[in-house]
Design a protein around this motif. Structure first.
Motif, mmCIF file in Angstrom:
data_model
loop_
_atom_site.group_PDB
_atom_site.id
_atom_site.type_symbol
_atom_site.label_atom_id
_atom_site.label_comp_id
_atom_site.label_asym_id
_atom_site.label_seq_id
_atom_site.Cartn_x
_atom_site.Cartn_y
_atom_site.Cartn_z
ATOM 1 N N GLU A 24 57.840 40.973 11.838
ATOM 2 C CA GLU A 24 57.772 41.067 13.298
ATOM 3 C C GLU A 24 58.587 42.268 13.793
ATOM 4 O O GLU A 24 58.234 42.899 14.790
ATOM 5 N N SER A 25 59.669 42.572 13.078
ATOM 6 C CA SER A 25 60.456 43.762 13.452
ATOM 7 C C SER A 25 59.583 45.008 13.387
ATOM 8 O O SER A 25 59.675 45.884 14.256
ATOM 9 N N VAL B 299 59.565 36.029 19.343
ATOM 10 C CA VAL B 299 58.943 37.353 19.181
ATOM 11 C C VAL B 299 57.441 37.281 18.931
ATOM 12 O O VAL B 299 56.688 38.152 19.390
ATOM 13 N N GLY C 244 67.394 32.997 19.008
ATOM 14 C CA GLY C 244 68.523 33.756 18.450
ATOM 15 C C GLY C 244 68.471 35.209 18.884
ATOM 16 O O GLY C 244 67.770 35.574 19.825
ATOM 17 N N SER D 217 63.760 45.106 9.073
ATOM 18 C CA SER D 217 63.535 43.932 8.224
ATOM 19 C C SER D 217 63.020 44.395 6.866
ATOM 20 O O SER D 217 62.107 45.227 6.813
ATOM 21 N N GLY E 13 71.729 34.216 11.135
ATOM 22 C CA GLY E 13 72.765 34.574 12.109
ATOM 23 C C GLY E 13 73.394 35.932 11.851
ATOM 24 O O GLY E 13 74.470 36.228 12.374
ATOM 25 N N SER F 150 63.935 37.645 17.283
ATOM 26 C CA SER F 150 64.140 36.296 16.763
ATOM 27 C C SER F 150 62.865 35.487 16.957
ATOM 28 O O SER F 150 62.205 35.602 18.001
ATOM 29 N N ALA F 151 62.564 34.670 15.951
ATOM 30 C CA ALA F 151 61.409 33.769 16.080
ATOM 31 C C ALA F 151 61.701 32.683 17.111
ATOM 32 O O ALA F 151 60.780 32.100 17.680
ATOM 33 N N GLY F 152 62.975 32.407 17.340
ATOM 34 C CA GLY F 152 63.367 31.374 18.296
ATOM 35 C C GLY F 152 64.185 31.956 19.426
ATOM 36 O O GLY F 152 63.773 32.947 20.043
ATOM 37 N N PRO G 55 66.148 42.135 12.893
ATOM 38 C CA PRO G 55 65.869 40.699 12.988
ATOM 39 C C PRO G 55 67.142 39.900 12.770
ATOM 40 O O PRO G 55 68.063 40.366 12.086
ATOM 41 N N GLU G 56 67.201 38.717 13.376
ATOM 42 C CA GLU G 56 68.342 37.832 13.067
ATOM 43 C C GLU G 56 67.973 37.001 11.849
ATOM 44 O O GLU G 56 66.987 36.273 11.845
ATOM 45 N N TRP G 57 68.759 37.174 10.827
ATOM 46 C CA TRP G 57 68.545 36.428 9.574
ATOM 47 C C TRP G 57 69.825 35.674 9.250
ATOM 48 O O TRP G 57 70.866 36.300 9.013
HETATM 49 C C1 FMN Z 1 65.918 34.658 5.565
HETATM 50 C C2 FMN Z 1 65.629 34.423 7.032
HETATM 51 C C3 FMN Z 1 66.633 33.924 7.844
HETATM 52 C C4 FMN Z 1 66.400 33.726 9.219
HETATM 53 N N1 FMN Z 1 67.416 33.309 10.030
HETATM 54 C C5 FMN Z 1 67.233 33.287 11.379
HETATM 55 C C6 FMN Z 1 68.341 33.050 12.271
HETATM 56 O O1 FMN Z 1 69.463 32.860 11.866
HETATM 57 N N2 FMN Z 1 68.102 33.057 13.602
HETATM 58 C C7 FMN Z 1 66.853 33.302 14.121
HETATM 59 O O2 FMN Z 1 66.710 33.311 15.339
HETATM 60 N N3 FMN Z 1 65.790 33.516 13.304
HETATM 61 C C8 FMN Z 1 65.956 33.533 11.949
HETATM 62 N N4 FMN Z 1 64.897 33.820 11.117
HETATM 63 C C9 FMN Z 1 63.565 33.974 11.688
HETATM 64 C C10 FMN Z 1 63.346 35.399 12.183
HETATM 65 O O3 FMN Z 1 63.833 35.461 13.497
HETATM 66 C C11 FMN Z 1 61.849 35.690 12.137
HETATM 67 O O4 FMN Z 1 61.444 35.834 10.787
HETATM 68 C C12 FMN Z 1 61.438 36.872 12.973
HETATM 69 O O5 FMN Z 1 60.070 37.095 12.750
HETATM 70 C C13 FMN Z 1 62.213 38.165 12.723
HETATM 71 O O6 FMN Z 1 62.250 38.523 11.356
HETATM 72 P P1 FMN Z 1 61.231 39.570 10.681
HETATM 73 O O7 FMN Z 1 61.396 40.869 11.402
HETATM 74 O O8 FMN Z 1 61.636 39.618 9.244
HETATM 75 O O9 FMN Z 1 59.826 39.031 10.883
HETATM 76 C C14 FMN Z 1 65.110 34.002 9.755
HETATM 77 C C15 FMN Z 1 64.099 34.491 8.897
HETATM 78 C C16 FMN Z 1 64.348 34.725 7.569
HETATM 79 C C17 FMN Z 1 63.258 35.301 6.691
#
Ligand code: FMN
Length: 204
Positions: free
Chosen positions: A20-21, A150, A120, A14, A87, A116-118, A83-85
């Motif tokens: 979180e990653s 996560v 995904g 990330s 999709g 994924s925060a949810g 991370p999934e961002w």
């Molecule tokens: C720009 C952006 C887009 C994201 N899109 C998704 C998504 O498509 N699906 C999902 O499960 N979480 C999505 N997230 C939430 C991430 O899963 C969450 O931020 C999680 O902590 C992993 O990302 P990180 O390693 O940057 O913290 C998104 C977060 C960001 C910042």
């Protein structure tokens, strides 16, 4: 580090500082440290100022590229936390993989861990497995992990661990063991494959 240690590069994929990653990558580093005989090296993409593509590289960016390439080159295996961002895998991670197409990671096993925060996490796994190995010549192992919700996983205090947390930990450790087995098995094949890599670096 003993010279015989298996070296594993963990890439927190990330570009968000304090992601979180990164936290999951740090947990993986701790699990690997606890194993003994493993030398994990963690790189946080948020701390690497990588260019989007190499021709634009300025001096500081070249330093970031060198750091990434040297760590990858000296590794026997990789853990990539993605991370999934939207999709997708973040473009910054794709840029890092684009930089590793000079043989640094060729024929090295990789464990993918999506977060994924949810609920995904499946898309970046499918994306990386489908499209990121042609020129990098990475070997994705059969296992991958998706860490959903996560923020609730891998609690810092042992007293907060539920049975579900413990089950996840066991599952993760099993995949890390699989990665280590592949790392040791594939190390001797790389010299044999070097000629083909030189002849067909882009797969055609
Ligand atoms: C720009 C952006 C887009 C994201 N899109 C998704 C998504 O498509 N699906 C999902 O499960 N979480 C999505 N997230 C939430 C991430 O899963 C969450 O931020 C999680 O902590 C992993 O990302 P990180 O390693 O940057 O913290 C998104 C977060 C960001 C910042």
């Amino acid at each position: 580090m003993e010279t015989s240690d298996t070296r594993i590069m963990i890439l927190a994929g990330s570009p968000r500082p304090g992601s979180e990653s990164l936290r999951v990558a740090q947990v993986m580093q701790r699990f690997l440290d606890d194993q003994g005989g493993i030398a994990p090296q963690l790189l946080d993409l948020a701390q690497l100022d990588l260019p989007k593509w190499e021709d634009e590289a300025a001096d500081h960016e070249t330093l970031a590229l060198n750091t990434l390439r040297e760590a990858a080159d000296s590794a026997d295996a990789l853990v990539i936390v993605v991370p999934e961002w939207g999709g997708m895998a973040p473009p910054a991670l794709k840029a890092a993989l684009l930089a590793l197409t000079n043989g640094e990671v060729a024929h090295k096993p990789v464990l993918l861990i999506a977060v994924s925060a949810g609920i995904g996490g499946s898309y970046p796994i499918a994306e990386l497995r489908a499209s990121c190995t042609k020129n990098a010549h990475l070997v994705f192992i059969p296992d991958h992990l998706i860490v959903r919700h996560v923020e609730q996983q891998f609690p810092a205090h042992p007293g907060d661990k539920t049975a579900d947390h413990q089950r996840l930990e066991l599952r993760v450790k099993s995949s890390l063991s699989q990665l280590i087995t592949y790392a040791r098995a594939l190390a001797p094949v790389r010299p044999t494959l070097a000629r083909a890599l030189k002849a067909y670096p882009y797969g055609h």
